[in-house]
Design an enzyme around this catalytic site. Structure first.
Site, PDB file in Angstrom:
ATOM      1  N   ARG A  50       1.226  -1.587   0.096  1.00 26.11           N
ATOM      2  CA  ARG A  50       0.467   0.057   0.458  1.00 26.11           C
ATOM      3  C   ARG A  50       1.477   1.895  -0.249  1.00 26.11           C
ATOM      4  O   ARG A  50       1.594   1.025   0.575  1.00 26.11           O
ATOM      5  CB  ARG A  50      -1.274   0.263   1.103  1.00 26.11           C
ATOM      6  N   ASP A  52       0.894   5.730   0.297  1.00 29.70           N
ATOM      7  CA  ASP A  52       0.235   6.628   0.332  1.00 29.70           C
ATOM      8  C   ASP A  52       0.393   7.353  -0.967  1.00 29.70           C
ATOM      9  O   ASP A  52       0.490   7.310  -2.254  1.00 29.70           O
ATOM     10  CB  ASP A  52       1.104   7.272   1.569  1.00 29.70           C
ATOM     11  N   TYR A 113      12.322  -0.452  -2.676  1.00 30.86           N
ATOM     12  CA  TYR A 113      11.835   0.715  -3.244  1.00 30.86           C
ATOM     13  C   TYR A 113      13.411   1.499  -3.257  1.00 30.86           C
ATOM     14  O   TYR A 113      13.936   0.792  -2.808  1.00 30.86           O
ATOM     15  CB  TYR A 113      11.238   1.239  -1.730  1.00 30.86           C
ATOM     16  N   ARG A 200      10.384   6.645   4.595  1.00 38.24           N
ATOM     17  CA  ARG A 200      10.412   8.038   4.447  1.00 38.24           C
ATOM     18  C   ARG A 200      11.159   8.617   5.683  1.00 38.24           C
ATOM     19  O   ARG A 200      11.425   9.685   5.680  1.00 38.24           O
ATOM     20  CB  ARG A 200       9.429   8.588   4.515  1.00 38.24           C
TER      21      ARG A 200
END
Length: 251
Positions: A50, A52, A113, A200
């Protein structure tokens, strides 16, 4: 029902995130609408992760169960036509038929990522909404050294959102590398799974290391504190990309 695995690319800027929500358009919703438009079927698709609002993907993986045994390339092309007609910033890169045992989320062995920072005095034009602009110089070697303090099996309470719904903050981080090419700094992270806002949070803390505001020892101390207050600022979503998912023999 035939099950299809699809690799999906999207620009996360116009969406509230991957997951279907009531407060705005989602990537999941865009794909489900395209399937409905193409097949007349209302389906619920599952994604490998998921993302953001504002987060992008170059290799999100989804699966969908359809009543018709489509040829995969025809399904890909038809869905892309419907997505384009609807003006969606989503594209199906690949489609293939898989067994019922394959699950885009639960069959995943590793997720990869990328976080992109552009460090230069001038603001971004072409790369706006595609990277985090940092106007100050950053030492990527210091960032990489600090990043190695986070690799391994740890309690990552410091680096997860207070809204994270995971049952445990413990994860094994396989890779966290920082490299530079010109103004572009890339942070690459790999693990079986991540906590909400974990990457992040890493990026915001490593930026501080690049500015000389944190040492590798400070980063390790922040990790060991298991306290959200010890984390640097959470980096903005536009620099984050969901790159790839690794599976076993079932997918």
């Amino acid at each position: 029902m035939p099950r299809f695995k699809m690799i999906v690319e999207y620009d996360g800027t116009p969406y509230v995130g991957w997951q279907r929500q009531e407060n705005g358009p989602s990537v999941q919703g865009a794909l489900e609408k395209a399937i409905l438009s193409l097949t007349g079927e209302t389906v619920s698709i599952r994604g490998a992760g998921r993302t953001d609002s504002g987060v992008h993907a170059r290799g999100q993986v989804v699966h969908a169960d359809l009543s018709r045994a489509w040829q995969p390339y025809k399904l890909r092309n038809a869905l892309n036509a419907h997505l384009a007609l609807a003006g969606e910033a989503v594209c199906v890169l690949e489609a293939e038929s898989v067994t019922d045992e394959f699950d885009a989320r639960f069959s995943a062995r590793k997720r990869h990522y990328l976080y992109r920072i552009i460090s230069r005095p001038s603001r971004l034009a072409i790369e706006a909404n595609r990277a985090w602009w940092v106007s100050k110089p950053l030492d990527h070697e210091a960032m990489h050294e600090a990043a190695q303090q986070l690799v391994g099996h740890h309690d990552f309470t410091t680096f997860r959102s207070v809204h994270c719904q995971a049952s445990s903050p413990v994860r094994t981080l396989d890779r966290l590398d920082v490299s530079r090419s010109g103004d572009l700094i890339e942070i690459r992270a790999s693990a079986q799974s991540f906590l909400h806002n974990q990457i992040r949070s890493f990026a915001g803390t490593l930026k501080m290391a690049g500015e000389g505001k944190m040492t590798p020892a400070d980063v390790r101390a922040a990790l060991d504190a298991r306290n959200r207050a010890a984390c640097g600022p959470v980096a903005p979503p536009e620099g984050l990309y969901f790159m790839q998912v690794d599976y076993g023999d079932d997918g």
